[in-house]
Design a protein around this motif. Structure first.
Motif, PDB file in Angstrom:
ATOM      1  N   ILE A  19      -3.260   0.170 -14.504  1.00 33.63           N
ATOM      2  CA  ILE A  19      -2.499  -0.990 -14.020  1.00 33.63           C
ATOM      3  C   ILE A  19      -3.147  -1.558 -12.768  1.00 33.63           C
ATOM      4  N   TYR A  20      -3.536  -0.684 -11.861  1.00 33.08           N
ATOM      5  CA  TYR A  20      -4.127  -1.125 -10.602  1.00 33.08           C
ATOM      6  C   TYR A  20      -5.626  -1.378 -10.717  1.00 33.08           C
ATOM      7  N   LEU A  48      -1.012   4.349 -14.329  1.00 37.72           N
ATOM      8  CA  LEU A  48      -0.984   3.685 -13.022  1.00 37.72           C
ATOM      9  C   LEU A  48      -2.372   3.208 -12.618  1.00 37.72           C
ATOM     10  N   LYS A  49      -3.365   4.052 -12.830  1.00 38.94           N
ATOM     11  CA  LYS A  49      -4.727   3.666 -12.463  1.00 38.94           C
ATOM     12  C   LYS A  49      -5.211   2.486 -13.291  1.00 38.94           C
ATOM     13  N   LYS A  55       2.376   1.711  -3.412  1.00 42.07           N
ATOM     14  CA  LYS A  55       1.366   2.199  -4.347  1.00 42.07           C
ATOM     15  C   LYS A  55       1.129   3.694  -4.126  1.00 42.07           C
ATOM     16  N   GLN A  56       1.004   4.093  -2.870  1.00 44.63           N
ATOM     17  CA  GLN A  56       0.801   5.510  -2.578  1.00 44.63           C
ATOM     18  C   GLN A  56       1.994   6.341  -3.038  1.00 44.63           C
ATOM     19  N   GLU A  77      -8.107   0.738 -11.283  1.00 46.85           N
ATOM     20  CA  GLU A  77      -8.957   1.747 -10.663  1.00 46.85           C
ATOM     21  C   GLU A  77      -9.761   2.525 -11.694  1.00 46.85           C
ATOM     22  N   TRP A  93       0.838  -1.199   0.000  1.00 46.26           N
ATOM     23  CA  TRP A  93       0.000   0.000   0.000  1.00 46.26           C
ATOM     24  C   TRP A  93       0.872   1.248   0.000  1.00 46.26           C
TER      25      TRP A  93
END
Length: 119
Positions: free
Chosen positions: A90-91, A87-88, A68-69, A93, A65
């Motif tokens: 990839i994750y 990034l979003k 990621k942050q 989101e 976490w």
């Protein structure tokens, strides 16, 4: 012949004797007690191992976490290595627009297709 009859009588007395029966039952009880103690020790070892795994999993989740942050924070900088939108995606989101190759695949009315339920 006389010897075998003496052995047979001794066995018969032993089988009918309460003392022999009590010794056998006491031995079985002792065996069960020893087995129970061993199982209890095994359970305690497994519980401590479980606690250790849970703690290490929590530590790994926290580290991931934090990473990621940190990645998201670095993506907000002026010249990021990876843009925030990448990034979003990839994750997971951000919902990417589904591509439809056929006309019947998506009608575009926003309704989900009805499921066929037969009784």
């Amino acid at each position: 012949m006389e010897w075998t009859s003496k052995v047979g009588e001794a066995v018969n007395k032993a089988v009918n004797s309460n003392k022999v029966l009590n010794v056998v039952l006491l031995g079985a009880f002792g065996f069960l007690c020893v087995r129970s103690v061993q199982q209890q020790r095994n359970i305690q070892v497994l519980e401590t191992e479980k606690d250790s795994f849970l703690n290490s999993n929590k530590a790994m989740k926290k580290a991931m976490w934090d990473w990621k942050q940190q990645l998201f924070a670095e993506a907000d900088l002026p010249n990021p290595l990876l843009p925030l939108s990448k990034l979003k995606s990839i994750y997971g989101e951000v919902q990417t627009a589904p591509t439809s190759s056929g006309g019947d695949a998506q009608k575009g009315d926003g309704k989900s297709p009805a499921s066929a339920f037969v009784v």
